[in-house]
Write a protein that holds these residues in place. Structure first.
Motif, PDB file in Angstrom:
ATOM      1  N   GLY A   1      -1.287  -3.188   9.695  1.00  0.00           N
ATOM      2  CA  GLY A   1      -0.566  -4.179   8.897  1.00  0.00           C
ATOM      3  C   GLY A   1      -1.017  -5.541   9.374  1.00  0.00           C
ATOM      4  O   GLY A   1      -1.410  -5.690  10.534  1.00  0.00           O
TER       5      GLY A   1
ATOM      6  N   CYS B   1      -7.235  -4.616   7.547  1.00  0.00           N
ATOM      7  CA  CYS B   1      -6.367  -3.450   7.481  1.00  0.00           C
ATOM      8  C   CYS B   1      -7.122  -2.145   7.722  1.00  0.00           C
ATOM      9  O   CYS B   1      -8.246  -1.954   7.238  1.00  0.00           O
ATOM     10  CB  CYS B   1      -5.686  -3.395   6.117  1.00  0.00           C
ATOM     11  SG  CYS B   1      -4.463  -2.094   5.974  1.00  0.00           S
TER      12      CYS B   1
ATOM     13  N   ASN C   1      -0.459  -5.891   3.429  1.00  0.00           N
ATOM     14  CA  ASN C   1      -1.171  -4.619   3.514  1.00  0.00           C
ATOM     15  C   ASN C   1      -2.569  -4.772   2.928  1.00  0.00           C
ATOM     16  O   ASN C   1      -2.774  -5.571   2.003  1.00  0.00           O
ATOM     17  CB  ASN C   1      -0.480  -3.537   2.691  1.00  0.00           C
ATOM     18  CG  ASN C   1       0.804  -2.993   3.278  1.00  0.00           C
ATOM     19  OD1 ASN C   1       1.540  -2.289   2.586  1.00  0.00           O
ATOM     20  ND2 ASN C   1       1.090  -3.265   4.535  1.00  0.00           N
TER      21      ASN C   1
ATOM     22  N   TYR D   1       3.664   1.232   2.890  1.00  0.00           N
ATOM     23  CA  TYR D   1       3.347   0.613   4.179  1.00  0.00           C
ATOM     24  C   TYR D   1       3.975  -0.776   4.332  1.00  0.00           C
ATOM     25  O   TYR D   1       3.870  -1.406   5.386  1.00  0.00           O
ATOM     26  CB  TYR D   1       1.830   0.508   4.343  1.00  0.00           C
ATOM     27  CG  TYR D   1       1.156   1.801   4.761  1.00  0.00           C
ATOM     28  CD1 TYR D   1       0.288   2.463   3.894  1.00  0.00           C
ATOM     29  CD2 TYR D   1       1.381   2.367   6.013  1.00  0.00           C
ATOM     30  CE1 TYR D   1      -0.344   3.641   4.272  1.00  0.00           C
ATOM     31  CE2 TYR D   1       0.753   3.548   6.398  1.00  0.00           C
ATOM     32  CZ  TYR D   1      -0.100   4.181   5.527  1.00  0.00           C
ATOM     33  OH  TYR D   1      -0.726   5.355   5.903  1.00  0.00           O
TER      34      TYR D   1
ATOM     35  N   SER E   1       0.834  -1.208   0.000  1.00  0.00           N
ATOM     36  CA  SER E   1       0.000   0.000   0.000  1.00  0.00           C
ATOM     37  C   SER E   1       0.866   1.254   0.000  1.00  0.00           C
ATOM     38  O   SER E   1       1.948   1.278   0.573  1.00  0.00           O
ATOM     39  CB  SER E   1      -0.909   0.027   1.231  1.00  0.00           C
ATOM     40  OG  SER E   1      -1.717  -1.122   1.249  1.00  0.00           O
TER      41      SER E   1
END
Lengths: 331, 79
Positions: A312, A288, A320, A248, A234
């Protein structure tokens, strides 16, 4: 009636004092009040609860380990020891890990998990703890080790669960995203959470420029195809000054990513993934925070699957924008 | 499946991406992806051997699990 998953501090204290083995998620101020016992916990105030998505700083999400589990071991991990997370698991078991967001151990695990001994050989599930969005730059996410009463912003906590013979842990990755058809094929010459250069359809380009010039919707993750399972990375932010894109999760060098196709009905898409929702009974599940926010899941349900909303997810490795769950089944 | 199946060529073919199947076992998908990345950086005989052993080890440890069984059926009977 839906099984209760959100409990008051008083109720959780009772469960702990009864000797229950617990996986907990909740606001730091609540977890701090709990007595020592057989539990691990992580901070987060967002949940997919019995009645749908909620934000709560009054209730704790509880997963109870079944009574047929007679042996667990709870362990903390630092950057020096996280490499042992898979090996420390029982030969027939499941490990649940919680790691604080933005910690060095979070980044190290994300980058290096696949190099650790027994990676993917022993089942690992878990989540990245977080905080309320309005204090994200002010307060550190934490994890709690119930056996000692300690909390950490720089260590992971895990519960290694020994399963009786005849039972096994069945981990699922439920990803609502698919690679966009005819999408640009993107690779990166270097692995990492922060990227600048990308190779897009064979041509080298600054990734931040590519996103801005093509008006890319950064709510849609990059998706890699892991032998038929779609794995997301992500996008956190695009910095037009430094020309870097922050992610991420790390991208891995030379892996092909394609951005996800848009989704127009997130709730429906979750329902499609859970056609067996009425019959599955996960021991643990999490989804998430990006799915929660982008899908506007507050007060909505995801096919009846409950769990903390996390910064996460972990199913063998960091993920993600994914829902993960584990069921304990008979062989 | 038993220990002697380690010597069958399918494991090397898998790690070298010479054979592709529709895997049922999630752990195999994840592990094999990581193995294939490792081999793309280091395709020495020793790394290929080590990687073949890893994927074989995953399957033999989990040979009784339903999804692993489905994969093993395909891997050992078709290749």
């Amino acid at each position: 009636m839906k099984k209760q998953v959100m409990f008051s501090v008083r109720e959780v204290i009772e469960l702990i004092n009864e000797g229950k083995k617990l996986l907990l998620a909740g606001d730091e101020e609540l977890l701090k009040q709990l007595p020592k016992g057989s539990w691990i916990g992580g901070t987060i105030p967002y949940f997919m609860a019995e009645r749908g998505g909620i934000m709560s700083q009054q209730l704790i999400f509880v997963n109870e380990i079944p009574n047929y589990v007679s042996e667990i071991k709870c362990t903390t991990y630092t950057t020096s020891t996280i490499e042992n997370i898979y090996s420390d698991g029982y030969d027939n078991g499941l490990t649940v890990v919680i790691i604080p967001s933005k910690s060095d151990v979070h980044h190290l695990f994300a980058n290096k998990a696949s190099e650790y001994d027994n990676f993917a050989i022993k089942p690992l599930i878990g989540w990245i703890s977080g905080v309320a969005m309005n204090v994200i730059d002010k307060i550190n996410a934490k994890v709690f080790m119930g056996e000692t009463g300690e909390s950490f912003s720089d260590k992971a906590v895990s519960m290694h669960i020994k399963l009786p013979l005849g039972k096994y842990a069945d981990i699922h990755i439920r990803n609502i995203f698919e690679q966009k058809e005819e999408g640009d094929i993107i690779t990166f010459p270097k692995s990492g959470f922060d990227v600048d250069t990308a190779i897009i359809n064979g041509e080298s380009q600054n990734f931040a420029d590519y996103i801005i010039e093509n008006n890319i919707d950064t709510r849609l993750p990059l998706v890699a195809n892991y032998n038929g399972t779609m794995i997301n990375v992500s996008i956190q932010s695009v910095n037009n000054v430094s020309k870097k894109v922050h992610l991420y999760a790390p991208v891995f060098e030379n892996v092909e990513y394609i951005q996800a196709a848009p989704i127009y009905d997130y709730v429906k898409r979750f329902s499609e993934l859970f056609v067996d929702a009425k019959t599955i009974t996960p021991l643990f599940s999490c989804n998430c925070i990006l799915n929660y926010l982008y899908s506007e899941l507050e007060n909505k349900k995801t096919a009846g699957i409950t769990g903390p909303i996390t910064f996460g997810e972990i199913a063998y490795q960091l993920l993600n924008q994914t829902l993960v769950d584990v069921e304990i089944k008979d062989v | 499946m038993n220990e002697s199946d380690y010597f069958r060529p399918i494991w090397k073919k898998l790690v070298l991406n010479e054979v592709r199947i529709d895997f049922n076992f999630l752990a195999a998908k994840i592990l094999l992806f990581s193995i294939q990345r490792s081999i793309s950086k280091d395709n020495s005989e020793s790394n290929i051997e080590k990687s073949s052993a890893e994927i074989f080890n995953l399957y033999i440890k989990n040979k009784d699990l339903p999804n692993a069984k489905k994969d093993i059926e395909i891997l050992l009977n078709k290749y």
